[in-house]
Design a protein around this motif. Structure first.
Motif, mmCIF file in Angstrom:
data_model
loop_
_atom_site.group_PDB
_atom_site.id
_atom_site.type_symbol
_atom_site.label_atom_id
_atom_site.label_comp_id
_atom_site.label_asym_id
_atom_site.label_seq_id
_atom_site.Cartn_x
_atom_site.Cartn_y
_atom_site.Cartn_z
ATOM 1 N N ALA A 197 0.715 -0.936 0.438
ATOM 2 C CA ALA A 197 -0.077 0.366 -0.263
ATOM 3 C C ALA A 197 0.810 0.920 -0.409
ATOM 4 C CB ALA A 197 -0.870 -0.069 0.568
ATOM 5 N N GLY A 198 0.126 2.453 -0.576
ATOM 6 C CA GLY A 198 1.424 3.505 -0.637
ATOM 7 C C GLY A 198 1.902 3.810 -1.766
ATOM 8 N N GLN A 199 2.923 4.676 -2.288
ATOM 9 C CA GLN A 199 4.020 5.031 -2.751
ATOM 10 C C GLN A 199 4.486 4.111 -3.355
ATOM 11 O OE1 GLN A 199 4.069 9.757 -2.486
ATOM 12 N NE2 GLN A 199 5.783 8.704 -3.053
ATOM 13 N N ILE A 200 4.772 2.773 -2.979
ATOM 14 C CA ILE A 200 5.802 2.333 -2.748
ATOM 15 C C ILE A 200 5.010 1.133 -3.980
ATOM 16 C CG2 ILE A 200 4.942 -0.091 -1.508
ATOM 17 C CD1 ILE A 200 7.856 -0.173 -1.168
ATOM 18 N N THR A 201 3.625 1.032 -4.699
ATOM 19 C CA THR A 201 2.838 0.252 -4.981
ATOM 20 C C THR A 201 3.474 0.715 -6.626
ATOM 21 O OG1 THR A 201 1.018 1.558 -4.870
ATOM 22 C CG2 THR A 201 1.388 -0.381 -3.401
ATOM 23 N N GLY A 202 3.190 3.063 -6.844
ATOM 24 C CA GLY A 202 3.405 3.205 -7.445
ATOM 25 C C GLY A 202 2.419 4.012 -7.652
ATOM 26 N N VAL A 203 1.755 4.356 -6.546
ATOM 27 C CA VAL A 203 0.649 5.557 -6.939
ATOM 28 C C VAL A 203 1.517 6.734 -6.633
ATOM 29 C CG1 VAL A 203 -1.061 5.032 -6.870
ATOM 30 C CG2 VAL A 203 0.090 5.256 -4.718
ATOM 31 N N GLU A 204 1.924 7.888 -6.795
ATOM 32 C CA GLU A 204 2.466 9.238 -6.743
ATOM 33 C C GLU A 204 1.752 9.995 -6.154
ATOM 34 O OE1 GLU A 204 5.015 11.863 -6.112
ATOM 35 O OE2 GLU A 204 5.555 10.022 -6.485
ATOM 36 N N GLY A 205 2.132 10.546 -5.023
ATOM 37 C CA GLY A 205 1.350 11.925 -3.853
ATOM 38 C C GLY A 205 0.304 11.482 -2.678
ATOM 39 N N TYR A 206 -0.068 12.444 -2.043
ATOM 40 C CA TYR A 206 0.158 12.148 -0.207
ATOM 41 C C TYR A 206 -1.505 11.218 -0.736
ATOM 42 C CZ TYR A 206 3.072 15.278 1.404
ATOM 43 O OH TYR A 206 5.076 16.048 1.285
ATOM 44 N N VAL A 207 -2.275 11.948 -1.688
ATOM 45 C CA VAL A 207 -3.127 11.545 -1.644
ATOM 46 C C VAL A 207 -3.674 9.909 -2.469
ATOM 47 C CG1 VAL A 207 -5.640 12.065 -2.115
ATOM 48 C CG2 VAL A 207 -3.881 14.239 -1.536
ATOM 49 N N GLU A 208 -2.154 9.889 -3.292
ATOM 50 C CA GLU A 208 -3.106 8.845 -4.145
ATOM 51 C C GLU A 208 -2.842 7.483 -3.301
ATOM 52 O OE1 GLU A 208 -2.489 12.177 -7.174
ATOM 53 O OE2 GLU A 208 -1.990 11.646 -4.727
ATOM 54 N N SER A 209 -1.366 7.672 -1.962
ATOM 55 C CA SER A 209 -0.856 6.507 -1.092
ATOM 56 C C SER A 209 -1.917 6.424 -0.044
ATOM 57 C CB SER A 209 0.335 7.413 -0.697
ATOM 58 O OG SER A 209 1.481 8.027 -1.522
ATOM 59 N N GLN A 212 5.392 3.385 -14.280
ATOM 60 C CA GLN A 212 6.294 4.501 -13.556
ATOM 61 C C GLN A 212 4.892 4.776 -13.168
ATOM 62 O OE1 GLN A 212 9.625 7.251 -13.916
ATOM 63 N NE2 GLN A 212 9.639 4.616 -15.098
ATOM 64 N N PRO A 213 5.069 5.728 -11.866
ATOM 65 C CA PRO A 213 4.643 6.399 -10.305
ATOM 66 C C PRO A 213 3.650 6.904 -11.628
ATOM 67 C CG PRO A 213 6.782 6.205 -9.932
ATOM 68 C CD PRO A 213 6.423 5.943 -11.662
ATOM 69 N N SER A 214 1.945 7.238 -10.710
ATOM 70 C CA SER A 214 1.631 8.592 -11.369
ATOM 71 C C SER A 214 0.527 8.518 -10.295
ATOM 72 C CB SER A 214 0.202 7.659 -12.327
ATOM 73 O OG SER A 214 -0.457 8.555 -12.585
ATOM 74 N N ASN A 215 0.594 9.937 -10.163
ATOM 75 C CA ASN A 215 -0.665 11.149 -9.572
ATOM 76 C C ASN A 215 -1.859 10.324 -10.028
ATOM 77 O OD1 ASN A 215 1.246 14.104 -10.212
ATOM 78 N ND2 ASN A 215 0.962 13.096 -7.976
ATOM 79 N N ALA A 216 -3.228 10.757 -9.969
ATOM 80 C CA ALA A 216 -4.090 10.888 -10.344
ATOM 81 C C ALA A 216 -4.872 11.783 -11.720
ATOM 82 C CB ALA A 216 -5.389 10.544 -8.608
ATOM 83 N N HIS A 217 -5.311 11.473 -12.642
ATOM 84 C CA HIS A 217 -6.338 12.679 -13.374
ATOM 85 C C HIS A 217 -6.218 12.000 -14.516
ATOM 86 C CE1 HIS A 217 -3.048 10.688 -16.228
ATOM 87 N NE2 HIS A 217 -2.185 10.519 -15.181
#
Length: 455
Positions: free
Chosen positions: A353-365, A409-414
């Motif tokens: 869970a969190g940025q280690i999964t490949g999501v990027e950003g506070y909210v996404e984590s 690559q990690p990604s923000n929500a967009h």
């Protein structure tokens, strides 16, 4: 209901969100956090859920991907969003928080939560003896160690996956004391003098205007300044959405004036004209004692940061409450190594869970931690929780982790993560249409899973 015994490794945003949701649902949760005995290079606080980079959670507008994600998390009962809303500081249409007050409140909430035990221990590997009781039927290990996971846990993860590290470099912007600013130069204003949907509201930001000559001096110093180097054995790769200001500057002299230092929509009250460049500062806490240099994340040495940023008009005598820094962010090739439920294919029973999964950003984590907590709880109650529709912000983000690509690559929500609109629309209307479709799909999904008992 079958209750689970769950270990959550890491007291960051994803770890706290996941642990709180599971404990409140009646499961026995042990949260392992290495602080205060050990810290990464970027952490300075003893609190949980420390925001190490910016204090901004970005746009709160429903016509942005991250604003929509926050709305969906609120609908799902997110602790992260509740506390962020309670500790917001002025930032126009963005949601920024008093990072100290927010982290303190999250730490207090974790400490007060029934069924949740906080253990101060540095987990060195997936085979650390403290995790042994959490493997087996009715048990789970959630690795939410964050993007700055310790060398031990990172090496253990890499060994488990039989793959090299995936990583990129992330940089933090400096913070200065507001009282040290030259208010004879610095002025309060928003772009075009009004809220414009870019996260700026009337008077919420301080602005340091630069003439062309002043910008040229700053730009030359930025290019020549000494930087902190990566380790010899690591290739330096930056996340495009968080490039160090000096790396952006290397792309050309106008890159900054069309990027983080763009002056469009501002008038310098001293001259009555638009500046050549603008450096903006955003309040760090509720009393505005400190300010973050917006868009100025950097890997310069501390001495060079002081020298270079003091060349900006208004920052001549700036006192730094915290210098910027650079750190390695660790993440996995999610489509290859994670199952759809965020468990490791190579080691069932271990979830990420969190940025280690490949999501990027506070909210996404935090969102990934909340989703995993919901999914594990549903399974314990005999339900299989279907993922949110891909048209929604959360559904699009989770789908990103399931979609194989050549170079993940990690990604923000967009909105680029969700399916294209099935109708032609003017460019200026597209975000509103994406948002409306997402809200309708997410609302229908939420009503359905609540009726089924999965939530």
């Amino acid at each position: 209901m079958q209750t689970m015994s769950i270990a959550v490794v890491g007291g960051g945003l994803a770890g706290c969100e996941c642990a709180l949701h599971l404990a409140r649902a009646g499961h026995s949760v042990t949260l392992f956090e290495q602080k205060p005995a050990h810290r990464s290079a970027a952490h300075i606080s003893d609190h949980l859920a420390e925001l190490v980079c910016s204090n901004s959670l970005r746009s709160d507008e429903l016509t942005s991907g991250v604003g929509l994600l926050k709305a969906e998390m609120r609908a799902l009962g997110s602790d992260f969003m509740e506390l962020a809303d309670a500790h917001r500081v002025p930032a126009g249409k963005a949601l920024a928080v008093d990072r100290e007050a927010f982290a303190r409140a999250m730490t207090e909430r974790v400490a007060a939560q029934a069924n949740l035990t906080l253990v101060q221990h540095r987990v060195e590997s997936l085979d650390d003896p403290v995790l042994a009781p959490f493997y087996g039927e009715g048990r789970a290990v959630v690795l939410a160690a964050g993007p700055m996971a310790s060398d031990g846990i990172s090496a253990s993860l890499a060994e488990t996956l039989s793959a090299k590290h995936c990583y990129f470099y992330d940089a933090i912007a400096p913070i200065v004391w507001t009282h040290s600013l030259n208010m004879g130069v610095v002025f309060r204003a928003s772009r075009y003098g009004q809220e414009n949907g870019e996260g700026e509201g009337e008077g919420d930001y301080l602005n340091c205007p630069m003439s062309r000559d002043e910008y040229d001096i700053f730009y030359a110093a930025l290019l020549e300044a000494q930087k902190v180097s990566a380790h010899e054995f690591e290739q330096e790769k930056h996340f495009e959405g968080c490039m160090p200001i000096e790396a952006l500057a290397e792309r050309g002299p106008r890159t900054l004036t069309f990027g983080p230092l763009k002056p469009v929509g501002f008038v310098d009250p001293r001259t009555g004209r638009r500046p050549w460049a603008i450096l903006q500062l955003r309040a760090e806490n509720a009393n505005s004692e400190t300010c973050n240099l917006v868009g100025c994340q950097t890997k310069l040495t501390q001495g060079e940061q002081a020298r270079v940023f003091r060349l900006v008009p208004g920052l001549e005598h700036a006192e730094f409450a915290r210098f910027g820094s650079m750190h390695r962010n660790t993440y996995v090739n999610a489509p290859e190594v994670l199952a759809p439920d965020l468990s490791l294919r190579a080691r069932p029973g271990v979830y990420l869970a969190g940025q280690i999964t490949g999501v990027e950003g506070y909210v996404e984590s935090a969102a990934s931690g909340l989703w995993l907590g919901m999914l594990l709880d549903a399974r314990a109650r005999g339900h299989e929780l279907p993922p949110p529709p891909v048209e929604s912000a959360l559904g699009g983000l989770l789908n990103h982790l399931r979609t194989p690509v050549k170079h993940f690559q990690p990604s923000n929500a967009h909105f680029g993560l969700v399916p294209e609109l099935g109708e032609k629309a003017r460019k200026k209307d597209r975000k509103a249409l994406y948002s409306a479709r997402a809200q309708e799909c997410f609302g229908a999904w939420l009503a359905e899973v609540r009726q089924s008992g999965a939530i």
